[in-house]
Design a protein around this motif. Structure first.
Motif, PDB file in Angstrom:
ATOM      1  N   LEU A 302       0.798  -1.228   0.000  1.00 27.52           N
ATOM      2  CA  LEU A 302       0.000   0.000   0.000  1.00 27.52           C
ATOM      3  C   LEU A 302       0.832   1.281   0.000  1.00 27.52           C
ATOM      4  O   LEU A 302       0.371   2.317  -0.477  1.00 27.52           O
ATOM      5  CB  LEU A 302      -0.940   0.023   1.211  1.00 27.52           C
ATOM      6  CG  LEU A 302      -2.016  -1.059   1.269  1.00 27.52           C
ATOM      7  CD1 LEU A 302      -3.054  -0.710   2.329  1.00 27.52           C
ATOM      8  CD2 LEU A 302      -2.682  -1.279  -0.068  1.00 27.52           C
ATOM      9  N   LEU A 333      -7.422  -2.616   7.141  1.00 29.96           N
ATOM     10  CA  LEU A 333      -8.266  -3.062   6.038  1.00 29.96           C
ATOM     11  C   LEU A 333      -8.457  -4.580   6.074  1.00 29.96           C
ATOM     12  O   LEU A 333      -9.556  -5.093   5.803  1.00 29.96           O
ATOM     13  CB  LEU A 333      -7.666  -2.627   4.709  1.00 29.96           C
ATOM     14  CG  LEU A 333      -7.762  -1.127   4.398  1.00 29.96           C
ATOM     15  CD1 LEU A 333      -6.970  -0.789   3.143  1.00 29.96           C
ATOM     16  CD2 LEU A 333      -9.219  -0.693   4.243  1.00 29.96           C
ATOM     17  N   GLN A 381     -14.158   1.566   1.873  1.00 26.52           N
ATOM     18  CA  GLN A 381     -14.045   2.532   0.786  1.00 26.52           C
ATOM     19  C   GLN A 381     -13.668   3.916   1.305  1.00 26.52           C
ATOM     20  O   GLN A 381     -12.896   4.646   0.665  1.00 26.52           O
ATOM     21  CB  GLN A 381     -15.359   2.591   0.002  1.00 26.52           C
ATOM     22  CG  GLN A 381     -15.686   1.316  -0.761  1.00 26.52           C
ATOM     23  CD  GLN A 381     -14.533   0.841  -1.642  1.00 26.52           C
ATOM     24  OE1 GLN A 381     -13.913   1.628  -2.356  1.00 26.52           O
ATOM     25  NE2 GLN A 381     -14.229  -0.450  -1.578  1.00 26.52           N
ATOM     26  N   LYS A 384      -9.879   3.833   2.046  1.00 26.99           N
ATOM     27  CA  LYS A 384      -9.106   3.815   0.799  1.00 26.99           C
ATOM     28  C   LYS A 384      -9.109   5.195   0.139  1.00 26.99           C
ATOM     29  O   LYS A 384      -8.072   5.679  -0.339  1.00 26.99           O
ATOM     30  CB  LYS A 384      -9.668   2.760  -0.148  1.00 26.99           C
ATOM     31  CG  LYS A 384      -9.415   1.321   0.301  1.00 26.99           C
ATOM     32  CD  LYS A 384     -10.164   0.320  -0.569  1.00 26.99           C
ATOM     33  CE  LYS A 384      -9.715   0.391  -2.024  1.00 26.99           C
ATOM     34  NZ  LYS A 384     -10.440  -0.578  -2.866  1.00 26.99           N
ATOM     35  N   VAL A 389      -5.763   5.015  -1.784  1.00 26.64           N
ATOM     36  CA  VAL A 389      -5.429   3.626  -2.114  1.00 26.64           C
ATOM     37  C   VAL A 389      -6.424   3.094  -3.140  1.00 26.64           C
ATOM     38  O   VAL A 389      -7.649   3.232  -2.979  1.00 26.64           O
ATOM     39  CB  VAL A 389      -5.445   2.742  -0.842  1.00 26.64           C
ATOM     40  CG1 VAL A 389      -5.354   1.264  -1.209  1.00 26.64           C
ATOM     41  CG2 VAL A 389      -4.304   3.140   0.074  1.00 26.64           C
ATOM     42  N   ASN A 390      -5.913   2.485  -4.200  1.00 26.54           N
ATOM     43  CA  ASN A 390      -6.774   1.920  -5.245  1.00 26.54           C
ATOM     44  C   ASN A 390      -6.959   0.416  -5.106  1.00 26.54           C
ATOM     45  O   ASN A 390      -8.036  -0.108  -5.415  1.00 26.54           O
ATOM     46  CB  ASN A 390      -6.188   2.230  -6.629  1.00 26.54           C
ATOM     47  CG  ASN A 390      -6.176   3.717  -6.921  1.00 26.54           C
ATOM     48  OD1 ASN A 390      -7.171   4.397  -6.692  1.00 26.54           O
ATOM     49  ND2 ASN A 390      -5.055   4.222  -7.420  1.00 26.54           N
ATOM     50  N   HIS A 392      -6.019  -3.433  -2.944  1.00 24.29           N
ATOM     51  CA  HIS A 392      -5.530  -4.196  -1.791  1.00 24.29           C
ATOM     52  C   HIS A 392      -5.593  -5.666  -2.198  1.00 24.29           C
ATOM     53  O   HIS A 392      -6.613  -6.135  -2.700  1.00 24.29           O
ATOM     54  CB  HIS A 392      -6.410  -3.932  -0.558  1.00 24.29           C
ATOM     55  CG  HIS A 392      -5.845  -4.475   0.726  1.00 24.29           C
ATOM     56  ND1 HIS A 392      -5.724  -5.822   0.983  1.00 24.29           N
ATOM     57  CD2 HIS A 392      -5.378  -3.838   1.837  1.00 24.29           C
ATOM     58  CE1 HIS A 392      -5.214  -5.989   2.204  1.00 24.29           C
ATOM     59  NE2 HIS A 392      -5.000  -4.794   2.735  1.00 24.29           N
TER      60      HIS A 392
END
Length: 407
Positions: A302, A333, A381, A384, A389-390, A392
């Motif tokens: 990440l 997450l 969401q 992220k 962050v796109n 994982h």
């Protein structure tokens, strides 16, 4: 203080007098332990038997631990039944019996011709009576005299802890403590063997420990598989399991991507590097594991994706802080993905930093009640989006299997 020499106790029937001393010590609450030694019975592997008083479900019992060369067997008897078994074993099975009480030691010996002698010596200092509470004794999790600990070098041949292994011993005990609580919470059916997969099992310390705890500590049938990439470790552990008579314990060469069980009850992956932890959690969820235990490390995925959101920018300009934030986000997450898949999840310090720097544990136990998946996904969401962050790895794996909805 020098030991008080034992002196013969005058009696016409030493055996009968010794059995009377057993009953008297039991009635007066002075019985610490009884050791039956110098085995001469038919079971060649049996070495000795230790007997202590217990209370099980409110009823007095005598707890027998039969020590064989490679294993122990625990049995509980009603008091009269246990005393009768002790009487029957002297001298047909054992030629030596030591009764330790709170204030003295009484010893019964049989010579080669069967002649009995009785000795008594005062204790050098008062000894506490054996704890009568069986449930309290269970909280000790593991005993140092378990044979697998000597085979793996944790203890020496006398059952004493090797000083250099003290940290490993604490890790093993803490692991079993955590597992024991999770196992009680999971409520797995008693009629079927417990299926365990330990990915990255290494030298097998924890793999042997969980198998020993399930079979010896809880009396459960267990099928435990250790998975390890190093073939020499696999061979070493399989040889030890065979020699120690650990039925149902095997080790396989591979990792979490190559060894994929169809169904397991307990999934363990300690110190799996970077996304290997995600593959392990995915395997546990897909295999419908009731318990998932992970100790992640090497958080790399990440951090390249993350930006420094306001007002955290001034703090996260330092590389150390950004790395710590990436670790928290990665594992946070993971915990939320587990919750979305129906698990009650905890993230906590596994053992103190003084014992290992890889001290975080993600523990997940399958819930019996349905969960609000939408609320968990909304939290995921939001996190992220906050950090930019796109992707994982665990999310991709779960979505590919249809275990989580795609965005």
């Amino acid at each position: 203080m020098p030991a008080v020499p034992a002196s013969p106790l005058p009696t016409d029937d030493p055996r009968a007098a010794f059995l009377d001393q057993l009953r008297l010590a039991l009635n007066e609450g002075r019985w610490v332990k009884l050791v039956l030694a110098r085995h001469v019975g038919a079971e060649a592997e049996l070495e000795r038997t230790t007997v202590k008083p217990l209370t099980v479900k409110g009823q007095p019992r005598l707890g027998f631990v039969l020590r064989y060369r490679t294993r122990d067997i625990t049995r509980h008897h009603a008091v009269e039944e246990g005393l009768a078994e002790i009487a029957a074993a002297l001298p047909e099975q054992f030629r030596n019996a030591h009764l330790q009480t709170t204030d003295e030691t009484v010893q019964l010996e049989f010579g080669k011709k069967g002649k009995a002698r009785l000795h008594r010596s005062k204790a050098q200092q008062p000894q506490p009576a054996a704890s009568a509470e069986h449930d309290r004794a269970k909280q000790r999790w593991l005993e140092l005299d378990r044979p697998f600990l000597a085979a793996l070098g944790v203890t020496d041949r006398h059952g004493a802890l090797v000083p250099a292994m003290s940290r490993k011993w604490k890790q093993i005990n803490k692991f079993i403590e955590v597992f024991a609580h999770a196992f009680t919470q999971a409520g797995l059916a008693t009629e079927a063997p417990v299926r365990v997969a330990d990915f990255g099992s290494g030298k097998g310390y924890l793999t042997f420990a969980i198998h020993d705890y399930l079979r010896h500590g809880l009396g459960r049938e267990a099928s435990v598989t250790g998975v390890e990439l190093r073939q020499d470790m696999v061979d070493l552990c399989n040889q030890a399991a065979a020699e120690l008579d650990h039925p149902g314990l095997t080790f396989e060469h591979g990792d979490v991507r190559t060894v994929v069980p169809a169904r397991i009850d307990v999934m363990i992956a300690l110190h799996a590097c970077d996304v290997a932890t995600d593959y392990a959690i995915h395997t546990g969820i897909r295999s419908q594991a009731a318990i998932i235990m992970c100790s992640p490390c090497c958080h790399k995925e990440l951090r390249p994706q993350m930006h420094s959101p306001e007002p955290l920018g001034p703090m996260l300009q330092f590389g150390l802080h950004m790395g710590q934030q990436a670790e928290m986000l990665t594992d946070g997450l993971r915990a939320l993905y587990l919750e979305a898949c129906g698990y009650e999840t905890k993230v906590f310090e596994f053992v103190s930093l003084e014992h290992t720097s890889k001290n975080k544990m993600i523990l997940a136990v399958k819930r019996s009640a349905p969960v609000d998946v939408a609320s968990r996904l909304a939290r995921i969401q939001a996190l992220k989006a906050f950090y930019g962050v796109n992707e994982h790895c665990l999310e991709r794996l779960l979505q590919a299997d249809g275990l989580l909805p795609s965005n």
